[in-house]
Design a protein around this motif. Structure first.
Motif, PDB file in Angstrom:
ATOM      1  N   MET A 395       0.722  -1.149   0.053  1.00 51.14           N
ATOM      2  CA  MET A 395       0.055  -0.117  -0.204  1.00 51.14           C
ATOM      3  C   MET A 395       1.055   1.331  -0.089  1.00 51.14           C
ATOM      4  SD  MET A 395      -3.469  -0.359  -0.025  1.00 51.14           S
ATOM      5  CE  MET A 395      -3.758   1.125   0.753  1.00 51.14           C
ATOM      6  N   PRO A 396       0.453   2.268  -0.655  1.00 55.98           N
ATOM      7  CA  PRO A 396       1.297   3.699  -0.347  1.00 55.98           C
ATOM      8  C   PRO A 396       1.062   4.070   1.146  1.00 55.98           C
ATOM      9  CG  PRO A 396      -0.991   3.950  -1.133  1.00 55.98           C
ATOM     10  CD  PRO A 396      -0.831   2.489  -1.359  1.00 55.98           C
ATOM     11  N   GLU A 397       2.376   4.811   1.500  1.00 55.41           N
ATOM     12  CA  GLU A 397       2.505   4.990   2.917  1.00 55.41           C
ATOM     13  C   GLU A 397       2.660   3.651   3.755  1.00 55.41           C
ATOM     14  OE1 GLU A 397       0.124   8.260   4.474  1.00 55.41           O
ATOM     15  OE2 GLU A 397       0.026   9.313   2.483  1.00 55.41           O
ATOM     16  N   ALA A 398       3.286   2.724   3.349  1.00 58.91           N
ATOM     17  CA  ALA A 398       3.060   1.369   3.584  1.00 58.91           C
ATOM     18  C   ALA A 398       3.778   1.340   5.202  1.00 58.91           C
ATOM     19  CB  ALA A 398       4.367   0.553   2.980  1.00 58.91           C
ATOM     20  N   ASP A 399       4.557   2.185   5.664  1.00 59.96           N
ATOM     21  CA  ASP A 399       4.809   2.075   7.037  1.00 59.96           C
ATOM     22  C   ASP A 399       3.653   2.582   7.782  1.00 59.96           C
ATOM     23  OD1 ASP A 399       7.372   1.493   6.583  1.00 59.96           O
ATOM     24  OD2 ASP A 399       8.134   3.495   6.661  1.00 59.96           O
ATOM     25  N   ARG A 400       3.018   3.580   7.514  1.00 60.98           N
ATOM     26  CA  ARG A 400       1.872   4.044   8.167  1.00 60.98           C
ATOM     27  C   ARG A 400       0.625   2.864   8.150  1.00 60.98           C
ATOM     28  NH1 ARG A 400      -1.796   9.579   6.122  1.00 60.98           N
ATOM     29  NH2 ARG A 400      -3.471   9.286   7.774  1.00 60.98           N
ATOM     30  N   VAL A 401       0.495   2.395   7.235  1.00 61.94           N
ATOM     31  CA  VAL A 401      -0.507   1.142   7.119  1.00 61.94           C
ATOM     32  C   VAL A 401      -0.218   0.076   7.983  1.00 61.94           C
ATOM     33  CG1 VAL A 401      -1.389  -0.699   5.507  1.00 61.94           C
ATOM     34  CG2 VAL A 401      -1.186   1.578   4.618  1.00 61.94           C
ATOM     35  N   ALA A 402       1.312  -0.324   7.885  1.00 57.84           N
ATOM     36  CA  ALA A 402       1.732  -1.302   8.853  1.00 57.84           C
ATOM     37  C   ALA A 402       1.470  -1.085  10.454  1.00 57.84           C
ATOM     38  CB  ALA A 402       3.211  -1.473   8.855  1.00 57.84           C
ATOM     39  N   PRO A 658      14.391  -5.216   3.692  1.00 57.34           N
ATOM     40  CA  PRO A 658      13.654  -4.366   4.391  1.00 57.34           C
ATOM     41  C   PRO A 658      13.879  -2.912   4.215  1.00 57.34           C
ATOM     42  CG  PRO A 658      14.652  -5.792   5.991  1.00 57.34           C
ATOM     43  CD  PRO A 658      15.453  -6.067   4.527  1.00 57.34           C
ATOM     44  N   SER A 659      15.022  -2.315   3.762  1.00 54.22           N
ATOM     45  CA  SER A 659      15.263  -1.035   3.270  1.00 54.22           C
ATOM     46  C   SER A 659      14.861  -0.799   1.774  1.00 54.22           C
ATOM     47  CB  SER A 659      16.742  -0.493   3.421  1.00 54.22           C
ATOM     48  OG  SER A 659      17.601  -1.337   2.894  1.00 54.22           O
ATOM     49  N   GLY A 660      14.358  -1.701   1.020  1.00 54.35           N
ATOM     50  CA  GLY A 660      13.903  -1.687  -0.103  1.00 54.35           C
ATOM     51  C   GLY A 660      12.581  -1.752  -0.500  1.00 54.35           C
ATOM     52  N   ARG A 661      11.644  -1.537   0.470  1.00 51.99           N
ATOM     53  CA  ARG A 661      10.132  -1.347   0.398  1.00 51.99           C
ATOM     54  C   ARG A 661       9.758  -0.092   0.022  1.00 51.99           C
ATOM     55  NH1 ARG A 661       8.438  -0.695   5.129  1.00 51.99           N
ATOM     56  NH2 ARG A 661       6.449  -1.494   5.122  1.00 51.99           N
ATOM     57  N   ILE A 662       9.807  -0.007  -1.172  1.00 47.99           N
ATOM     58  CA  ILE A 662       9.529   1.259  -1.982  1.00 47.99           C
ATOM     59  C   ILE A 662       8.130   1.869  -1.851  1.00 47.99           C
ATOM     60  CG2 ILE A 662       8.303   0.598  -4.231  1.00 47.99           C
ATOM     61  CD1 ILE A 662      11.613   2.629  -3.930  1.00 47.99           C
ATOM     62  N   ASP A 663       7.064   1.073  -1.484  1.00 49.57           N
ATOM     63  CA  ASP A 663       5.887   1.742  -1.313  1.00 49.57           C
ATOM     64  C   ASP A 663       5.679   2.633   0.087  1.00 49.57           C
ATOM     65  OD1 ASP A 663       4.492   1.272  -3.587  1.00 49.57           O
ATOM     66  OD2 ASP A 663       4.407  -0.671  -2.991  1.00 49.57           O
ATOM     67  N   ALA A 664       6.914   2.402   0.915  1.00 46.72           N
ATOM     68  CA  ALA A 664       6.969   3.201   2.141  1.00 46.72           C
ATOM     69  C   ALA A 664       7.400   4.813   1.603  1.00 46.72           C
ATOM     70  CB  ALA A 664       8.135   2.596   3.133  1.00 46.72           C
ATOM     71  N   LEU A 665       7.686   5.142   0.426  1.00 51.24           N
ATOM     72  CA  LEU A 665       8.065   6.364  -0.123  1.00 51.24           C
ATOM     73  C   LEU A 665       6.742   6.909  -0.795  1.00 51.24           C
ATOM     74  CD1 LEU A 665      11.589   5.584  -1.675  1.00 51.24           C
ATOM     75  CD2 LEU A 665      11.087   7.157   0.090  1.00 51.24           C
ATOM     76  N   VAL A 666       5.763   6.110  -1.085  1.00 50.01           N
ATOM     77  CA  VAL A 666       4.538   6.648  -1.957  1.00 50.01           C
ATOM     78  C   VAL A 666       3.604   7.120  -1.195  1.00 50.01           C
ATOM     79  CG1 VAL A 666       3.112   5.872  -3.618  1.00 50.01           C
ATOM     80  CG2 VAL A 666       5.027   4.964  -3.767  1.00 50.01           C
ATOM     81  N   PRO A 667       3.166   8.567  -1.454  1.00 46.90           N
ATOM     82  CA  PRO A 667       2.100   9.178  -0.836  1.00 46.90           C
ATOM     83  C   PRO A 667       0.743   8.502  -0.951  1.00 46.90           C
ATOM     84  CG  PRO A 667       2.539  10.552  -2.663  1.00 46.90           C
ATOM     85  CD  PRO A 667       3.582   9.147  -2.433  1.00 46.90           C
ATOM     86  N   GLY A 668      -0.307   8.706   0.014  1.00 44.90           N
ATOM     87  CA  GLY A 668      -1.700   8.116  -0.473  1.00 44.90           C
ATOM     88  C   GLY A 668      -2.354   9.050  -1.179  1.00 44.90           C
ATOM     89  N   THR A 669      -1.875   9.975  -1.865  1.00 45.45           N
ATOM     90  CA  THR A 669      -2.767  10.585  -3.001  1.00 45.45           C
ATOM     91  C   THR A 669      -3.460   9.725  -3.837  1.00 45.45           C
ATOM     92  OG1 THR A 669      -1.051  12.355  -2.605  1.00 45.45           O
ATOM     93  CG2 THR A 669      -2.583  12.550  -4.589  1.00 45.45           C
ATOM     94  N   VAL A 670      -5.003   9.862  -4.019  1.00 42.68           N
ATOM     95  CA  VAL A 670      -5.572   9.250  -4.895  1.00 42.68           C
ATOM     96  C   VAL A 670      -6.451   9.958  -6.127  1.00 42.68           C
ATOM     97  CG1 VAL A 670      -5.989   7.281  -3.236  1.00 42.68           C
ATOM     98  CG2 VAL A 670      -7.384   9.207  -3.408  1.00 42.68           C
ATOM     99  N   ASP A 671      -6.812   9.135  -7.047  1.00 44.26           N
ATOM    100  CA  ASP A 671      -7.599   9.558  -8.110  1.00 44.26           C
ATOM    101  C   ASP A 671      -8.982  10.067  -7.415  1.00 44.26           C
ATOM    102  OD1 ASP A 671      -8.050   9.713 -11.392  1.00 44.26           O
ATOM    103  OD2 ASP A 671      -9.712   8.996 -10.257  1.00 44.26           O
ATOM    104  N   PRO A 672      -9.677  11.010  -7.551  1.00 45.38           N
ATOM    105  CA  PRO A 672     -10.817  11.280  -7.020  1.00 45.38           C
ATOM    106  C   PRO A 672     -11.909  10.533  -7.383  1.00 45.38           C
ATOM    107  CG  PRO A 672     -10.177  13.283  -8.522  1.00 45.38           C
ATOM    108  CD  PRO A 672      -8.999  12.270  -8.582  1.00 45.38           C
ATOM    109  N   VAL A 673     -11.910  10.019  -8.736  1.00 45.68           N
ATOM    110  CA  VAL A 673     -12.944   9.485  -9.283  1.00 45.68           C
ATOM    111  C   VAL A 673     -12.830   7.969  -8.623  1.00 45.68           C
ATOM    112  CG1 VAL A 673     -14.370   8.644 -11.372  1.00 45.68           C
ATOM    113  CG2 VAL A 673     -13.373  10.833 -11.212  1.00 45.68           C
ATOM    114  N   SER A 674     -11.794   7.321  -8.996  1.00 36.48           N
ATOM    115  CA  SER A 674     -11.702   5.745  -8.890  1.00 36.48           C
ATOM    116  C   SER A 674     -11.091   5.368  -7.565  1.00 36.48           C
ATOM    117  CB  SER A 674     -10.377   5.198 -10.057  1.00 36.48           C
ATOM    118  OG  SER A 674      -9.113   5.834  -9.742  1.00 36.48           O
ATOM    119  N   GLY A 675     -10.372   6.584  -6.939  1.00 33.74           N
ATOM    120  CA  GLY A 675      -9.807   6.056  -5.523  1.00 33.74           C
ATOM    121  C   GLY A 675      -8.598   5.350  -5.798  1.00 33.74           C
ATOM    122  N   GLN A 676      -7.771   5.304  -7.016  1.00 30.80           N
ATOM    123  CA  GLN A 676      -6.603   4.589  -7.076  1.00 30.80           C
ATOM    124  C   GLN A 676      -5.627   5.403  -6.722  1.00 30.80           C
ATOM    125  OE1 GLN A 676      -6.152   2.462 -10.627  1.00 30.80           O
ATOM    126  NE2 GLN A 676      -4.228   2.163 -10.627  1.00 30.80           N
TER     127      GLN A 676
END
Length: 870
Positions: A395-402, A658-676
């Motif tokens: 998931m985006p913001e993977a650390d926050r999701v964890a 563990p330090s290669g978890r790339i989705d920890a870098l990705v923000p949780g910004t989503v498309d307003p229509v699809s939620g993707q």
């Protein structure tokens, strides 16, 4: 042993596979020559399936709070906690997060349980991360989530445009079909991608457009279609919103694309000059905070010009997962109902409620993936069931999701693996069957439903996901609704419901199979939907009729929106994606040594100018930081990416790097229509990782890294690991013993002048483990050292083969194990000048073809060297 026809579990191509059990728990694998999707072809991942069916790392029994438990105790606990949570806090206090790797029968049961019996639509899927914008775009334009065309359209088209789709690596068999069509009939190929990906190998035109500018490009194309008089006519009679869409398109500036006028002109000429055009798109379009608008900008061009629904033409969304389409068919997304019915439509809800005899039907869309985990974080969702996916890593913001999962009152996880980023956070673990162990159906990107068949006995106590879900439903008090005894019965119920949906106007109708028997289900061959009394397969919309209330398609006025700008603190925009030989989080492909040889650790593709400015050299380590997390990645300097726009793959997790978890870098910004989520446009800062030592290790047993950076991969006889640390251990022998779990005294070579240490553990003269340490990236022949495990002795400390043992170098062709050194040597000594010649000499590139772009690059480099020498 009997050969069984089944379907590959990787991408959405849906290739047929012939699986032959060897009687020892393994499988022989071949492509099914009779399956319409692949006609016998397989990519290297599919070819290696037999190497991935072992029980290593599998979850073999239920666990409660870490202790092994029986099935009855585990299922009773799940049912009890969900039932009590709903009673106290209401149905929206629970959620399911599921996966596009589930079979359709699993998906159907999960959605029936949540939407029809629990009474909430809080069930979403990791397909939200890859296909939601395509779904939303289809529904806005067509009135339903319909893929109009077929794979054969790629072979019938005059021009095929790949937009945000690295078909060569992500859908290799479709790429092979397209490459063959290009060779046979001159099909022209356009690749639209900011990155020069492998698919450019067959491109007549590569448009390296500005990141996020896809909608601008297709708006300009729409305006050009109108200018050339290709819009209107018969097509206009079947369209709503044409004038508004064209006005928006005409307001788009060419400069927004970042392309030269000559490139735009060449693209317009190819597209408009071809009656038969197919536009293929994938994650590069969907994974954006304006992904739905990008999809509709593409659809607008095909609708306005009438290039849709006929042989060799149409827009084509290719799915990333094996059953993303099947999940959409059963309403797997939080804002859909089964059989492409609409959860917001009272008549649709009542039809499904009545068919299921559901006690409390969900009446509104549930929480989409990002919002679902925000609800877990703030306590609105108090009981969560995660099935067949790893959101703590993906998931985006993977650390926050964890952290959110860790803080949830109750978490159940169904998985095949015992240890993942997500299973570590669960209260209850439920062992599920994996590919080769389960029966059901999947739907590929062209709407073709195929069977996955059981070829092996389940591992340990593992059970099918549909059965686990159904047993919880029974324990929650709904035994009559969840009393199936086979997946054939689930499929038959799904097919019967689709007949009701078809009567309400749904495009998805497979009611011809509503009365399917167990024997017919066992023998079921691949088929295209719809399959009903009124229609069998084929393309959609060639007749100009759509699934909207007016019966006309809806063009959408699109105003292109660039991604969020970078800033002084985070001046780079990070693109993410897949590599050639791995899949998702590598729980399957990571078990295959040859699949790990191509790219064995997480990396950062960085333009030479960026690397020079940041003082980063090839094979050094870079620390990548964003507002939400950090990663440490191996530097790969290449002009395949543009300055300021690095690329990193998404496969590595806490189990492999563990330090290669790339989705920890990705923000949780989503498309307003699809939620993707926007997974390809994170803004980051990059700097050198200040490692004081680098290491490379091999071991016949498990490697237990304890350092600041490590990445682990499977070998034929053990494991390897890349290592680095910020502090130098005082005692390398003690460090190596702990790393390998070996008490033995190693052989040690210590070059104090160069700061290098090499240690080898031998037993009966045979190599058990070795560690190579240097102050910079370790230079040695990794494939040679790995091959010595269990065989070689002290010569391993040399790190390189002798003159009598050629060094293959880094793997290029995974199908035949051909390394870069062998290819380079053959090109030079035999003066080879074509990919075909290399194939004839070495076999490299003659099977799945995924390595052909790399072979071509080596040929071009060899030609350049010869020219310079002459």
């Amino acid at each position: 042993m009997q050969t069984i026809r089944t379907t590959c579990p990787y991408c959405g191509v849906g290739c047929g596979v012939l699986a032959t059990p060897d009687g020892k728990g393994g499988l022989g694998i071949a492509g099914d020559p009779d399956h319409p999707a692949n006609r016998g072809r397989l990519c290297v991942k599919g070819s290696a399936l037999g190497e991935t069916v072992g029980h290593g790392g599998r979850l073999l029994a239920p666990r409660i709070h870490g202790r092994e438990a029986g099935w009855d105790e585990a299922l009773d606990l799940v049912a009890h906690r969900f039932r009590d949570t709903i009673a106290e806090h209401g149905p929206d206090s629970v959620g399911f997060y599921v996966s596009g790797q589930l079979l359709t029968e699993d998906y159907y049961v999960a959605n029936k349980l949540m939407k029809g019996f629990i009474g909430s639509a809080n069930i979403d899927t990791n397909s939200r991360l890859c296909m939601a914008s395509a779904v939303a775009g289809h529904r806005r334009a067509f009135g339903t989530d319909t893929v109009p065309g077929l794979y054969e359209d790629l072979e019938l088209a005059d021009t095929v445009v790949l937009v945000g789709s690295n078909l060569a690596w992500c859908h290799p068999v479709l790429y092979q079909r397209l490459a063959a069509a290009r060779e046979a009939r001159g099909t022209r190929v356009v690749v639209v991608d900011p990155r020069r990906a492998a698919s450019c190998d067959i491109a007549d035109l590569h448009l390296a457009l500005a990141p996020g500018a896809d909608a601008a490009l297709f708006n300009l194309l729409l305006a050009e279609i109108a200018r050339r008089g290709l819009a209107g006519g018969d097509a206009a009679a079947h369209l709503d919103g044409f004038d508004e869409a064209l006005a928006a398109a005409r307001g788009t500036l060419p400069s927004a694309t970042g392309l030269a006028h000559s490139q735009l002109r060449q693209f317009f000429d190819l597209w408009c000059g071809s009656d038969k055009v197919v536009t293929v798109w994938s994650q590069g379009v969907n994974q954006s905070d304006s992904g739905t608008d990008k999809v509709n900008a593409i659809l607008n061009c095909h609708l306005a010009s009438g290039r849709i629904g006929r042989p060799g033409m149409g827009p084509f969304s290719v799915t990333g997962q094996p059953n993303a389409m099947g999940g959409r068919e059963v309403g797997g997304l939080a804002n859909m109902l089964a059989c492409h019915l609409e959860i917001e439509n009272p008549a649709h809800r009542e039809a499904v409620r009545g068919f299921w005899n559901a006690p409390r039907m969900a009446e509104r869309p549930g929480l989409k993936a990002v919002d679902m985990f925000r609800a877990v974080e703030d306590g609105r969702i108090k009981a969560l069931w995660i099935i067949c996916t790893n959101p703590a890593a993906t998931m985006p913001e993977a650390d926050r999701v964890a952290r959110a999962i860790a803080g949830c009152d109750f978490v159940a996880v169904s998985d095949i693996m015992a240890r993942t980023d997500t299973t570590r956070l669960a209260h209850v673990l439920l062992p599920a069957t994996g590919w080769g162990e389960k029966d059901g159906t999947v739907t590929n990107s062209e709407r073709r439903i195929s069977r996955q068949r059981r070829t092996l006995a389940p591992a340990g106590q593992a059970r099918d996901d549909w059965r686990i879900l159904a047993e919880v439903g029974c324990r929650m008090g709904w035994a009559d609704a969840f009393g199936w005894t086979s997946p054939a019965q689930v499929f038959a119920e799904h097919a019967a419901l689709s007949g009701i949906a078809g009567g309400l106007g749904s495009d998805f109708d497979i009611s011809a199979h509503a009365g399917i028997t167990a024997a017919e289900y066992d023998a079921l061959g691949p088929f295209l939907w719809p399959q009903s009394a009124g229609r069998q397969g084929g393309r959609f919309f060639g007749d100009g009729r759509f699934h909207t209330p007016s019966g006309r398609a809806r063009m959408v006025a699109v105003t292109p929106r660039p991604p969020q700008p970078v800033d002084a603190d985070h001046p780079f925009r990070l693109n993410t994606g897949r590599v050639r030989d791995h899949w998702h989080t590598m729980t399957r492909t990571g078990l295959s040594p040859r699949l790990s040889r191509h790219l064995a650790e997480p990396f950062l593709e960085l333009h030479p100018s960026d690397a020079a400015r940041l003082d980063l050299t090839p094979a050094s380590l870079a620390e990548v930081c964003g507002p939400h997390g950090r990663a440490v990645l191996r530097v790969l300097v290449t002009d395949r990416v543009a300055p300021g726009h690095p690329f990193a793959p998404m496969h590595w997790t806490g189990e492999t790097a563990p330090s290669g978890r790339i989705d920890a870098l990705v923000p949780g910004t989503v498309d307003p229509v699809s939620g993707q989520p926007a997974l390809k446009s994170a803004t980051v800062a990059i700097r050198p990782f200040a490692a004081r030592w680098f290491g490379f290790a091999v071991s016949a047993g498990a490697i237990r890294p304890d350092c600041d950076y490590w990445a682990r991969a499977t070998l034929p006889r053990g494991e390897q690991a890349e290592l680095a640390g910020l502090e130098v251990p005082q005692d390398w022998t003690a460090h190596a013993r702990a790393l390998f779990g070996l008490p033995d005294e190693p052989l040690v070579l210590h070059d104090r002048t160069r700061g290098q240490v090499r240690l080898a553990f031998l037993r009966d003269g045979r190599l058990q483990a070795a560690l190579f340490v240097a102050p910079g990236p370790v230079g040695l022949s990794r494939s040679h050292v790995a091959a010595l495990l269990g065989e070689g002795g002290a010569e391993a400390l040399a790190g390189r083969p002798g003159a009598d043992r050629p060094d293959e170098g880094a793997l290029v062709c995974a199908c035949f194990g051909i390394g870069v050194n062998s290819i380079v040597q053959a090109i030079a000594t035999r003066r080879l000048t074509s990919v075909e010649a290399v194939g004839q000499a070495l076999r490299a590139g003659t099977n799945c073809g995924s390595c052909r772009p790399e072979i071509r690059a080596l040929l071009e480099a060899g030609t350049a060297c010869r020219a310079a020498a002459e």
